[in-house]
Design a protein around this motif. Structure first.
Motif, PDB file in Angstrom:
ATOM      1  N   VAL A 204       0.838  -1.206   0.000  1.00 12.95           N
ATOM      2  CA  VAL A 204       0.000   0.000   0.000  1.00 12.95           C
ATOM      3  C   VAL A 204       0.870   1.253   0.000  1.00 12.95           C
ATOM      4  O   VAL A 204       0.599   2.217  -0.734  1.00 12.95           O
ATOM      5  CB  VAL A 204      -0.950   0.003   1.213  1.00 12.95           C
ATOM      6  N   ILE A 205       1.933   1.249   0.819  1.00 12.75           N
ATOM      7  CA  ILE A 205       2.825   2.406   0.869  1.00 12.75           C
ATOM      8  C   ILE A 205       3.529   2.598  -0.473  1.00 12.75           C
ATOM      9  O   ILE A 205       3.676   3.729  -0.959  1.00 12.75           O
ATOM     10  CB  ILE A 205       3.853   2.249   2.006  1.00 12.75           C
ATOM     11  N   GLY A 206       3.947   1.507  -1.095  1.00 11.01           N
ATOM     12  CA  GLY A 206       4.597   1.606  -2.398  1.00 11.01           C
ATOM     13  C   GLY A 206       3.679   2.207  -3.449  1.00 11.01           C
ATOM     14  O   GLY A 206       4.090   3.076  -4.238  1.00 11.01           O
ATOM     15  N   ILE A 207       2.423   1.767  -3.447  1.00  7.35           N
ATOM     16  CA  ILE A 207       1.445   2.319  -4.394  1.00  7.35           C
ATOM     17  C   ILE A 207       1.218   3.798  -4.122  1.00  7.35           C
ATOM     18  O   ILE A 207       1.179   4.622  -5.048  1.00  7.35           O
ATOM     19  CB  ILE A 207       0.112   1.540  -4.316  1.00  7.35           C
ATOM     20  N   ALA A 208       1.071   4.141  -2.839  1.00 12.30           N
ATOM     21  CA  ALA A 208       0.840   5.547  -2.466  1.00 12.30           C
ATOM     22  C   ALA A 208       2.011   6.426  -2.902  1.00 12.30           C
ATOM     23  O   ALA A 208       1.812   7.513  -3.466  1.00 12.30           O
ATOM     24  CB  ALA A 208       0.617   5.661  -0.966  1.00 12.30           C
ATOM     25  N   CYS A 209       3.236   5.957  -2.642  1.00  9.86           N
ATOM     26  CA  CYS A 209       4.420   6.742  -3.004  1.00  9.86           C
ATOM     27  C   CYS A 209       4.494   6.966  -4.508  1.00  9.86           C
ATOM     28  O   CYS A 209       4.850   8.064  -4.965  1.00  9.86           O
ATOM     29  CB  CYS A 209       5.693   6.043  -2.515  1.00  9.86           C
ATOM     30  N   ALA A 210       4.159   5.929  -5.279  1.00 11.38           N
ATOM     31  CA  ALA A 210       4.262   6.041  -6.730  1.00 11.38           C
ATOM     32  C   ALA A 210       3.140   6.887  -7.323  1.00 11.38           C
ATOM     33  O   ALA A 210       3.396   7.833  -8.078  1.00 11.38           O
ATOM     34  CB  ALA A 210       4.247   4.643  -7.344  1.00 11.38           C
ATOM     35  N   VAL A 211       1.904   6.565  -6.960  1.00  8.71           N
ATOM     36  CA  VAL A 211       0.760   7.260  -7.567  1.00  8.71           C
ATOM     37  C   VAL A 211       0.700   8.721  -7.119  1.00  8.71           C
ATOM     38  O   VAL A 211       0.609   9.640  -7.942  1.00  8.71           O
ATOM     39  CB  VAL A 211      -0.560   6.537  -7.215  1.00  8.71           C
ATOM     40  N   VAL A 212       0.766   8.953  -5.804  1.00 12.15           N
ATOM     41  CA  VAL A 212       0.690  10.322  -5.299  1.00 12.15           C
ATOM     42  C   VAL A 212       1.959  11.098  -5.662  1.00 12.15           C
ATOM     43  O   VAL A 212       1.909  12.291  -5.968  1.00 12.15           O
ATOM     44  CB  VAL A 212       0.461  10.324  -3.771  1.00 12.15           C
ATOM     45  N   GLY A 213       3.107  10.412  -5.643  1.00 17.06           N
ATOM     46  CA  GLY A 213       4.353  11.066  -6.024  1.00 17.06           C
ATOM     47  C   GLY A 213       4.336  11.532  -7.469  1.00 17.06           C
ATOM     48  O   GLY A 213       4.773  12.649  -7.782  1.00 17.06           O
ATOM     49  N   GLN A 214       3.819  10.702  -8.365  1.00 19.96           N
ATOM     50  CA  GLN A 214       3.724  11.099  -9.765  1.00 19.96           C
ATOM     51  C   GLN A 214       2.725  12.236  -9.945  1.00 19.96           C
ATOM     52  O   GLN A 214       2.923  13.119 -10.791  1.00 19.96           O
ATOM     53  CB  GLN A 214       3.346   9.898 -10.625  1.00 19.96           C
ATOM     54  N   MET A 215       1.655  12.235  -9.137  1.00 18.87           N
ATOM     55  CA  MET A 215       0.716  13.350  -9.194  1.00 18.87           C
ATOM     56  C   MET A 215       1.395  14.643  -8.714  1.00 18.87           C
ATOM     57  O   MET A 215       1.165  15.721  -9.270  1.00 18.87           O
ATOM     58  CB  MET A 215      -0.513  13.056  -8.330  1.00 18.87           C
ATOM     59  N   GLY A 216       2.239  14.536  -7.684  1.00 20.77           N
ATOM     60  CA  GLY A 216       2.981  15.699  -7.221  1.00 20.77           C
ATOM     61  C   GLY A 216       3.864  16.280  -8.314  1.00 20.77           C
ATOM     62  O   GLY A 216       3.983  17.502  -8.456  1.00 20.77           O
ATOM     63  N   ASP A 217       4.472  15.396  -9.094  1.00 19.21           N
ATOM     64  CA  ASP A 217       5.301  15.824 -10.222  1.00 19.21           C
ATOM     65  C   ASP A 217       4.447  16.544 -11.266  1.00 19.21           C
ATOM     66  O   ASP A 217       4.826  17.592 -11.796  1.00 19.21           O
ATOM     67  CB  ASP A 217       5.972  14.589 -10.829  1.00 19.21           C
ATOM     68  N   LEU A 218       3.264  15.995 -11.538  1.00 17.24           N
ATOM     69  CA  LEU A 218       2.365  16.615 -12.519  1.00 17.24           C
ATOM     70  C   LEU A 218       1.832  17.961 -12.027  1.00 17.24           C
ATOM     71  O   LEU A 218       1.665  18.896 -12.811  1.00 17.24           O
ATOM     72  CB  LEU A 218       1.199  15.670 -12.827  1.00 17.24           C
ATOM     73  N   ILE A 219       1.564  18.056 -10.717  1.00 19.39           N
ATOM     74  CA  ILE A 219       1.117  19.330 -10.150  1.00 19.39           C
ATOM     75  C   ILE A 219       2.177  20.403 -10.371  1.00 19.39           C
ATOM     76  O   ILE A 219       1.875  21.530 -10.788  1.00 19.39           O
ATOM     77  CB  ILE A 219       0.817  19.171  -8.646  1.00 19.39           C
ATOM     78  N   GLN A 220       3.426  20.036 -10.101  1.00 18.52           N
ATOM     79  CA  GLN A 220       4.531  20.991 -10.302  1.00 18.52           C
ATOM     80  C   GLN A 220       4.626  21.385 -11.777  1.00 18.52           C
ATOM     81  O   GLN A 220       4.785  22.564 -12.111  1.00 18.52           O
ATOM     82  CB  GLN A 220       5.842  20.350  -9.837  1.00 18.52           C
ATOM     83  N   SER A 221       4.516  20.398 -12.668  1.00 22.42           N
ATOM     84  CA  SER A 221       4.580  20.679 -14.100  1.00 22.42           C
ATOM     85  C   SER A 221       3.436  21.589 -14.538  1.00 22.42           C
ATOM     86  O   SER A 221       3.616  22.472 -15.375  1.00 22.42           O
ATOM     87  CB  SER A 221       4.523  19.365 -14.896  1.00 22.42           C
ATOM     88  N   ALA A 222       2.258  21.366 -13.959  1.00 23.12           N
ATOM     89  CA  ALA A 222       1.076  22.144 -14.352  1.00 23.12           C
ATOM     90  C   ALA A 222       1.255  23.622 -14.041  1.00 23.12           C
ATOM     91  O   ALA A 222       1.010  24.485 -14.887  1.00 23.12           O
ATOM     92  CB  ALA A 222      -0.169  21.592 -13.645  1.00 23.12           C
ATOM     93  N   TYR A 223       1.683  23.950 -12.810  1.00 22.68           N
ATOM     94  CA  TYR A 223       1.765  25.376 -12.521  1.00 22.68           C
ATOM     95  C   TYR A 223       3.012  26.014 -13.121  1.00 22.68           C
ATOM     96  O   TYR A 223       3.044  27.225 -13.371  1.00 22.68           O
ATOM     97  CB  TYR A 223       1.554  25.695 -11.030  1.00 22.68           C
ATOM     98  N   LYS A 224       4.057  25.240 -13.401  1.00 19.03           N
ATOM     99  CA  LYS A 224       5.192  25.823 -14.126  1.00 19.03           C
ATOM    100  C   LYS A 224       4.777  26.155 -15.556  1.00 19.03           C
ATOM    101  O   LYS A 224       5.218  27.164 -16.119  1.00 19.03           O
ATOM    102  CB  LYS A 224       6.381  24.849 -14.128  1.00 19.03           C
ATOM    103  N   ARG A 225       3.898  25.326 -16.130  1.00 20.64           N
ATOM    104  CA  ARG A 225       3.430  25.580 -17.486  1.00 20.64           C
ATOM    105  C   ARG A 225       2.566  26.847 -17.525  1.00 20.64           C
ATOM    106  O   ARG A 225       2.623  27.625 -18.476  1.00 20.64           O
ATOM    107  CB  ARG A 225       2.639  24.370 -17.999  1.00 20.64           C
ATOM    108  N   VAL A 226       1.755  27.062 -16.484  1.00 20.84           N
ATOM    109  CA  VAL A 226       0.931  28.267 -16.405  1.00 20.84           C
ATOM    110  C   VAL A 226       1.804  29.518 -16.418  1.00 20.84           C
ATOM    111  O   VAL A 226       1.495  30.504 -17.090  1.00 20.84           O
ATOM    112  CB  VAL A 226       0.050  28.253 -15.129  1.00 20.84           C
ATOM    113  N   TYR A 227       2.932  29.464 -15.671  1.00 20.40           N
ATOM    114  CA  TYR A 227       3.822  30.618 -15.585  1.00 20.40           C
ATOM    115  C   TYR A 227       4.938  30.585 -16.630  1.00 20.40           C
ATOM    116  O   TYR A 227       5.828  31.435 -16.617  1.00 20.40           O
ATOM    117  CB  TYR A 227       4.408  30.716 -14.182  1.00 20.40           C
ATOM    118  N   ASN A 228       4.884  29.572 -17.503  1.00 23.61           N
ATOM    119  CA  ASN A 228       5.812  29.474 -18.637  1.00 23.61           C
ATOM    120  C   ASN A 228       7.275  29.490 -18.204  1.00 23.61           C
ATOM    121  O   ASN A 228       8.099  30.251 -18.718  1.00 23.61           O
ATOM    122  CB  ASN A 228       5.552  30.614 -19.632  1.00 23.61           C
TER     123      ASN A 228
END
Length: 264
Positions: A204-228
């Protein structure tokens, strides 16, 4: 790539060294990282990094992450109380300046306090748990395994784009590979834990780290894209800033605590 590897090794050794030291040394490093991360966030939003309203945000991050328990038996204010006070002061700044600091700026700065302050708070607090070094290494190891697995699996067999409008290089195959590698890593931690971690919880911890961690990466990418912008900062040559390197950490650590996947 050479610069990236060199920076990664040096930064990784320093961070893990402080983590092994624990106590005020580690917590102080995490607090410093949080403040630098908030500086990067403020700068990205276009607010002057050391303006009066930004300083309120720094104070909020400091109040959330600072190890008050090392000075007193308990925190003088709960997390909820600190967060509410920061919100009130930021909104008051909008009134006092007669909307020269508009509400959308206040909202972004407050979001940064929550996103960064609470994230780094749980990064620090995980080390203070009983067997905290093991739990911290488990989460970091699983996150890094997910990142590496997603990168190399994606490079080898990745064909289907995961979220091209946000992060064009990520693939579905890479994401799935990252999940598998994170699970394998967390199960290995369980096998060497001498009964501290069951294999079921490790999965369960491995799944959480991977799925939520990848979402964290996408969140960072999303707002960096907004600010170009490409990177949140330039502190780590070849890697960007603190937020670029800790984007997964600051969502994974709170998440596993909220789900009570770590013992208290």
């Amino acid at each position: 790539m050479k610069q990236r590897l060199t920076t990664g090794i040096i930064a990784g050794v320093l961070f893990l060294g402080f983590c092994m030291l624990g106590g005020p040394w580690y917590h102080g490093l995490v607090l410093l990282m949080a403040l630098i991360g908030y500086y990067e966030f403020v700068k990205m939003t276009g607010v002057m990094p050391f303006s009066g309203v930004a300083l309120i945000g720094y104070a909020g991050v400091f109040a959330i992450v600072f190890p008050w328990e090392m000075l007193w038996e308990a925190r003088p204010l709960s997390l909820f109380q600190v967060i509410w006070i920061v919100m009130l002061v930021l909104m008051t700044a909008s009134v006092v300046t007669k909307n020269k600091v508009p509400v959308n700026t206040v909202a972004m700065l407050f979001l940064g306090v929550l996103y960064i302050g609470v994230g780094f708070y749980y990064i620090a607090e995980s080390r203070h748990l009983h067997h905290g070094l093991f739990w911290t290494f488990l989460l970091l190891g699983s996150i890094w395994a997910s990142d590496a697995g997603a990168y190399f699996v994606g490079k080898l067999i990745g064909k289907n784009k995961l979220w091209p409008s946000i992060s064009p290089n990520k693939t579905v195959e890479g994401a799935l590979g990252g999940i598998v590698i994170a699970i394998v890593t967390s199960v290995i931690f369980a096998l060497v834990s001498d009964g501290l971690l069951s294999w079921q919880r490790a999965i369960v911890i491995g799944i959480a780290c991977a799925v939520v961690g990848q979402m964290g990466d996408l969140i960072q990418s999303a707002y960096k894209r907004v600010y170009n912008i490409k990177d949140s900062g330039s502190l780590l040559p070849g890697h960007g800033g603190i937020l670029d390197r800790c984007d997964s950490w600051i969502v994974v650590f709170p998440f596993v605590h909220i789900l009570m996947l770590l013992p208290y």
